[in-house]
Motif scaffolding. Structure first.
Motif, PDB file in Angstrom:
ATOM      1  N   VAL A 259       0.831  -1.208   0.000  1.00 55.53           N
ATOM      2  CA  VAL A 259       0.000   0.000   0.000  1.00 55.53           C
ATOM      3  C   VAL A 259       0.863   1.254   0.000  1.00 55.53           C
ATOM      4  CG1 VAL A 259      -1.722   1.326   1.296  1.00 55.53           C
ATOM      5  CG2 VAL A 259      -1.928  -1.167   1.142  1.00 55.53           C
ATOM      6  N   SER A 260       1.953   1.217   0.749  1.00 58.54           N
ATOM      7  CA  SER A 260       2.837   2.383   0.857  1.00 58.54           C
ATOM      8  C   SER A 260       3.634   2.640  -0.412  1.00 58.54           C
ATOM      9  CB  SER A 260       3.800   2.196   2.029  1.00 58.54           C
ATOM     10  OG  SER A 260       4.587   1.028   1.849  1.00 58.54           O
ATOM     11  N   GLU A 261       3.655   1.660  -1.341  1.00 57.29           N
ATOM     12  CA  GLU A 261       4.453   1.795  -2.554  1.00 57.29           C
ATOM     13  C   GLU A 261       3.609   1.828  -3.821  1.00 57.29           C
ATOM     14  OE1 GLU A 261       7.288  -1.355  -2.547  1.00 57.29           O
ATOM     15  OE2 GLU A 261       8.233  -0.740  -0.660  1.00 57.29           O
ATOM     16  N   PRO A 263       1.635   3.208  -7.038  1.00 54.03           N
ATOM     17  CA  PRO A 263       1.992   4.303  -7.951  1.00 54.03           C
ATOM     18  C   PRO A 263       1.168   5.556  -7.700  1.00 54.03           C
ATOM     19  CG  PRO A 263       0.773   2.576  -9.096  1.00 54.03           C
ATOM     20  CD  PRO A 263       1.107   2.028  -7.753  1.00 54.03           C
ATOM     21  N   GLN A 264       1.667   6.668  -8.227  1.00 50.71           N
ATOM     22  CA  GLN A 264       1.068   7.971  -7.977  1.00 50.71           C
ATOM     23  C   GLN A 264      -0.365   8.069  -8.496  1.00 50.71           C
ATOM     24  OE1 GLN A 264       2.347  10.502  -6.182  1.00 50.71           O
ATOM     25  NE2 GLN A 264       0.421  11.615  -6.469  1.00 50.71           N
ATOM     26  N   TRP A 265      -0.664   7.348  -9.583  1.00 49.16           N
ATOM     27  CA  TRP A 265      -1.996   7.481 -10.158  1.00 49.16           C
ATOM     28  C   TRP A 265      -3.078   7.030  -9.177  1.00 49.16           C
ATOM     29  CZ3 TRP A 265      -5.555   3.596 -10.786  1.00 49.16           C
ATOM     30  CH2 TRP A 265      -5.101   2.282 -10.741  1.00 49.16           C
ATOM     31  N   VAL A 266      -2.751   6.097  -8.297  1.00 49.11           N
ATOM     32  CA  VAL A 266      -3.736   5.616  -7.329  1.00 49.11           C
ATOM     33  C   VAL A 266      -4.140   6.735  -6.376  1.00 49.11           C
ATOM     34  CG1 VAL A 266      -4.227   3.963  -5.502  1.00 49.11           C
ATOM     35  CG2 VAL A 266      -2.861   3.257  -7.476  1.00 49.11           C
ATOM     36  N   SER A 267      -3.172   7.422  -5.832  1.00 44.32           N
ATOM     37  CA  SER A 267      -3.495   8.515  -4.910  1.00 44.32           C
ATOM     38  C   SER A 267      -4.197   9.669  -5.625  1.00 44.32           C
ATOM     39  CB  SER A 267      -2.218   9.014  -4.207  1.00 44.32           C
ATOM     40  OG  SER A 267      -1.273   9.482  -5.146  1.00 44.32           O
ATOM     41  N   ASN A 268      -3.819   9.906  -6.882  1.00 45.99           N
ATOM     42  CA  ASN A 268      -4.485  10.964  -7.646  1.00 45.99           C
ATOM     43  C   ASN A 268      -5.975  10.693  -7.773  1.00 45.99           C
ATOM     44  OD1 ASN A 268      -2.037  12.225  -8.044  1.00 45.99           O
ATOM     45  ND2 ASN A 268      -1.738  11.456 -10.125  1.00 45.99           N
ATOM     46  N   TRP A 269      -6.329   9.444  -8.071  1.00 44.32           N
ATOM     47  CA  TRP A 269      -7.734   9.111  -8.255  1.00 44.32           C
ATOM     48  C   TRP A 269      -8.438   8.869  -6.933  1.00 44.32           C
ATOM     49  CZ3 TRP A 269     -10.564   9.721 -12.513  1.00 44.32           C
ATOM     50  CH2 TRP A 269      -9.893   9.908 -13.717  1.00 44.32           C
ATOM     51  N   LYS A 285      -0.711  -4.952   1.961  1.00 42.27           N
ATOM     52  CA  LYS A 285      -0.761  -5.150   0.524  1.00 42.27           C
ATOM     53  C   LYS A 285      -2.204  -5.046   0.018  1.00 42.27           C
ATOM     54  CE  LYS A 285       3.318  -8.150   0.252  1.00 42.27           C
ATOM     55  NZ  LYS A 285       3.852  -9.462  -0.220  1.00 42.27           N
ATOM     56  N   VAL A 286      -2.317  -4.809  -1.288  1.00 43.88           N
ATOM     57  CA  VAL A 286      -3.639  -4.673  -1.900  1.00 43.88           C
ATOM     58  C   VAL A 286      -4.041  -6.002  -2.542  1.00 43.88           C
ATOM     59  CG1 VAL A 286      -5.028  -3.475  -3.629  1.00 43.88           C
ATOM     60  CG2 VAL A 286      -3.243  -2.242  -2.384  1.00 43.88           C
ATOM     61  N   GLN A 287      -5.208  -6.504  -2.171  1.00 45.12           N
ATOM     62  CA  GLN A 287      -5.759  -7.703  -2.794  1.00 45.12           C
ATOM     63  C   GLN A 287      -7.041  -7.331  -3.541  1.00 45.12           C
ATOM     64  OE1 GLN A 287      -4.515  -8.335   0.586  1.00 45.12           O
ATOM     65  NE2 GLN A 287      -2.715  -9.105  -0.510  1.00 45.12           N
ATOM     66  N   TYR A 288      -7.058  -7.615  -4.830  1.00 47.28           N
ATOM     67  CA  TYR A 288      -8.255  -7.414  -5.640  1.00 47.28           C
ATOM     68  C   TYR A 288      -8.842  -8.783  -5.931  1.00 47.28           C
ATOM     69  CZ  TYR A 288     -11.234  -6.005  -9.564  1.00 47.28           C
ATOM     70  OH  TYR A 288     -12.309  -5.785 -10.392  1.00 47.28           O
ATOM     71  N   ALA A 289     -10.070  -9.038  -5.473  1.00 47.06           N
ATOM     72  CA  ALA A 289     -10.656 -10.375  -5.578  1.00 47.06           C
ATOM     73  C   ALA A 289     -12.158 -10.293  -5.773  1.00 47.06           C
ATOM     74  CB  ALA A 289     -10.337 -11.183  -4.326  1.00 47.06           C
ATOM     75  N   GLN A 290     -12.740 -11.373  -6.291  1.00 50.87           N
ATOM     76  CA  GLN A 290     -14.172 -11.469  -6.494  1.00 50.87           C
ATOM     77  C   GLN A 290     -14.913 -11.520  -5.162  1.00 50.87           C
ATOM     78  OE1 GLN A 290     -16.162 -11.340  -9.043  1.00 50.87           O
ATOM     79  NE2 GLN A 290     -18.045 -11.995  -8.048  1.00 50.87           N
ATOM     80  N   ALA A 292     -16.133 -10.505  -1.834  1.00 52.62           N
ATOM     81  CA  ALA A 292     -16.214  -9.189  -1.200  1.00 52.62           C
ATOM     82  C   ALA A 292     -15.474  -9.139   0.125  1.00 52.62           C
ATOM     83  CB  ALA A 292     -17.685  -8.802  -0.998  1.00 52.62           C
ATOM     84  N   ALA A 293     -15.421 -10.258   0.829  1.00 53.68           N
ATOM     85  CA  ALA A 293     -14.738 -10.286   2.119  1.00 53.68           C
ATOM     86  C   ALA A 293     -13.229 -10.146   1.961  1.00 53.68           C
ATOM     87  CB  ALA A 293     -15.060 -11.587   2.852  1.00 53.68           C
ATOM     88  N   GLN A 294     -12.712 -10.544   0.814  1.00 56.86           N
ATOM     89  CA  GLN A 294     -11.274 -10.463   0.568  1.00 56.86           C
ATOM     90  C   GLN A 294     -10.870  -9.266  -0.265  1.00 56.86           C
ATOM     91  OE1 GLN A 294      -9.805 -14.139  -1.070  1.00 56.86           O
ATOM     92  NE2 GLN A 294     -11.066 -15.407   0.277  1.00 56.86           N
ATOM     93  N   ASN A 295     -11.812  -8.753  -1.039  1.00 55.85           N
ATOM     94  CA  ASN A 295     -11.483  -7.650  -1.947  1.00 55.85           C
ATOM     95  C   ASN A 295     -11.175  -6.364  -1.173  1.00 55.85           C
ATOM     96  OD1 ASN A 295     -11.262  -6.300  -4.512  1.00 55.85           O
ATOM     97  ND2 ASN A 295     -13.248  -5.381  -4.073  1.00 55.85           N
ATOM     98  N   GLU A 296     -10.053  -5.744  -1.496  1.00 52.49           N
ATOM     99  CA  GLU A 296      -9.626  -4.523  -0.800  1.00 52.49           C
ATOM    100  C   GLU A 296      -9.590  -3.308  -1.726  1.00 52.49           C
ATOM    101  OE1 GLU A 296      -6.713  -6.744   2.457  1.00 52.49           O
ATOM    102  OE2 GLU A 296      -5.825  -5.779   0.689  1.00 52.49           O
ATOM    103  N   LEU A 297     -10.058  -3.480  -2.940  1.00 57.68           N
ATOM    104  CA  LEU A 297     -10.018  -2.394  -3.923  1.00 57.68           C
ATOM    105  C   LEU A 297     -11.413  -2.133  -4.481  1.00 57.68           C
ATOM    106  CD1 LEU A 297      -8.467  -0.446  -5.861  1.00 57.68           C
ATOM    107  CD2 LEU A 297      -8.297  -2.382  -7.447  1.00 57.68           C
ATOM    108  N   THR A 298     -11.848  -0.881  -4.416  1.00 60.29           N
ATOM    109  CA  THR A 298     -13.092  -0.460  -5.053  1.00 60.29           C
ATOM    110  C   THR A 298     -12.737   0.570  -6.107  1.00 60.29           C
ATOM    111  OG1 THR A 298     -14.325  -0.764  -2.992  1.00 60.29           O
ATOM    112  CG2 THR A 298     -15.369   0.564  -4.706  1.00 60.29           C
ATOM    113  N   ILE A 299     -13.138   0.299  -7.342  1.00 55.68           N
ATOM    114  CA  ILE A 299     -12.770   1.198  -8.436  1.00 55.68           C
ATOM    115  C   ILE A 299     -13.970   1.439  -9.333  1.00 55.68           C
ATOM    116  CG2 ILE A 299     -11.901  -0.751  -9.811  1.00 55.68           C
ATOM    117  CD1 ILE A 299      -9.820   1.208 -10.981  1.00 55.68           C
TER     118      ILE A 299
END
Length: 507
Positions: A259-261, A263-269, A285-290, A292-299
């Protein structure tokens, strides 16, 4: 220069150009305001029609939708492109031969009824407001990922590790619990209904139909349709490639990264609220998964095209160019839709029914005032949309399919269709489709989830049902009501003859 400076510069230049064109081409009459005086060349009109097509929904949101839904997103490609073919072959030349400014004008005169005209105005407002509330990264991305300057070819190319792009996406998404990118999850009947509703709705879109009144002759309407289809083909063969590039780049830059590393585009959005990250398992760390209990990214799906250049680390000037292109895409379609709204109110409602004695200047003032009001109302719904842009726009196509398409088609090819049948059909088709959308998209009338959909058909595809109901009701009512007057039958026969069309008329 940084991203913000490039964006301001390029967007500022394009807006200055738009304003300059607006001042230079200011309309002095209703004919100039409605159909540009009827003197546009086929090539220019084809480009303008394609520009109306290349809206925020058609490119920006559709590509984002395909990024996340993969194969299921193909219904938008098939529906919108197929619908344009229907429009070009079945409706546009005949409507141009009829020679009126607007779709409500055609319906009102063809069905010899102000009631029919009013129903058409209401339908046009529903369709246009729904659509307007929803509104160049491609070559660079293709070269970067698969070493091809043609996105259509790059779509089937190989990435750095030698594997094919689509195979890589299939594998990665399957590991994360999603369906394979090249496989779909929608039912066959839902895919069929959505595709059909989009096709038939496309053929009945007022803001596209009006483009065919801006050329001098019927022959020019056919030519401009061909040019527009060529430009649209370029767009729609590019969108799937952009979608795949975007999903691949997004997964490569985020999945399992600290999470601390990021890219800049993530913080921009993240600052816009369109991306959110929640470290649910506190592993940093970021986990993107189907799941919902495990998914840590909403886009948000709608940002994929605009964020793509940043994700791929393209030059800042490219990012600014994409931002300007996104605005242009939205504005091009919004302009056409606002024209439909303003002409429906000022011409078809005020001039043709409420105040026939209104002066041309008064009609122009009413049209511009209606456009301003439409911007304010549509802006509110644009800020608070019920879904991502492509889905909202799909609803507009369903409404157009259920209301306009049968009335237009029967008006051209059926001499026996009368005003009672057409009015009843439009009300029934539009009413049923609106009910279904409000119930299952907005939760009114008891609401309900996907498990409650009729025959498993989503609101985006229900316009097909409304279209069928429109046809059935129209033909049934017409059998038990008086036939159209003889001059209407002669008129229908006349508009099917290729030659003899003059300028578009307002009455």
């Amino acid at each position: 220069m940084d991203i913000l400076s490039w964006t301001y510069l390029i967007v500022g230049i394009t807006f200055a150009l738009y304003i300059g064109i607006a001042i230079w081409s200011k309309a002095g009459s209703t004919e100039e305001f409605y159909v540009a005086g009827g003197g546009i060349s086929p090539l220019a009109n084809g480009m303008a029609t394609a520009a109306d097509w290349m809206s925020a929904a058609s490119f920006i949101s559709m590509a984002g939708l395909i990024s996340f839904s993969g194969y299921d997103g193909s219904v938008y490609l098939m529906g919108w492109t197929g619908g344009y073919v229907l429009l070009a072959l079945l409706l546009a030349p005949y409507l141009r031969k009829f020679g009126k400014f607007t779709v409500p004008a055609f319906i009102g005169d063809r069905y010899y009824s102000n009631t029919a005209r009013t129903v058409a105005v209401v339908a046009a407002l529903f369709v246009s407001f729904t659509y307007v509330a929803g509104q160049m990264p491609a070559i660079f991305l293709s070269m970067m990922l698969v070493d091809s300057p043609f996105p259509q070819i790059g779509f089937g190319g190989k990435v750095e590790d030698g594997s094919y792009l689509l195979d890589k996406l299939d594998g990665v998404l399957t590991e994360l619990g999603f369906s394979a990118y090249t496989e779909g999850s929608r039912s066959t009947i839902d895919i069929f209904c959505i595709t059909a509703a989009l096709m038939l709705g496309t053929a009945g879109l007022p803001h596209v139909i009006v483009r065919f009144f801006t050329v001098p002759r019927v022959r020019d309407a056919r030519k401009s349709a061909g040019y527009a289809l060529a430009f649209i083909a370029i767009l729609y063969t590019t969108a799937p490639a952009v979608a795949a590039f975007g999903m691949y780049n997004m997964l490569e830059s985020i999945q399992n990264k600290e999470v601390s590393e990021l890219p800049q585009w993530v913080s921009n959005w993240q600052e816009t609220g369109l991306i959110a990250i929640e470290d649910k398992n506190s592993d940093g760390k970021v986990q993107y998964a189907q799941d919902a209990a495990q998914n840590e990214l909403t886009i948000d799906k709608d940002i994929m095209v605009l964020a793509n250049p940043e994700i791929a680390q393209l030059p800042n000037w490219v990012i600014g160019l994409v931002a300007a292109g996104g605005l242009a895409a939205a504005l091009s379609t919004a302009a056409g839709l606002l024209l439909v709204i303003s002409t429906s109110i000022s011409h078809d409602l005020i001039k043709m029914q409420i105040n026939p004695a209104i002066s041309e200047k008064g009609e122009l003032i009413a049209a511009r005032a209606a456009a301003v009001g439409a911007v304010i109302l549509a802006g509110y719904f644009g800020i608070h949309p019920p879904d991502y842009v492509a889905a909202v726009v799909a609803l507009a196509f369903g409404l157009a399919s259920a209301s306009f398409f049968p009335a237009l088609l029967m008006g051209i090819f059926s001499k026996k269709m009368n005003k009672e049948g057409a009015i009843s059909g439009m009300i029934a088709g539009l009413g049923l489709t609106l009910f279904y959308i409000l119930k299952y998209k907005f939760g009114l009338f008891g609401g309900g989830g996907p498990e409650a959909f009729w025959l498993g058909v989503s609101p985006e595809g229900f316009g097909l049902f409304g279209t069928v109901i429109n046809f059935v009701v129209a033909f049934s009512v017409s059998r038990f009501t008086p036939s159209p007057p003889e001059h209407i039958s002669d008129l229908v026969e006349h508009i099917r003859i290729p030659k003899g069309a003059g300028q578009a008329l307002d009455h």
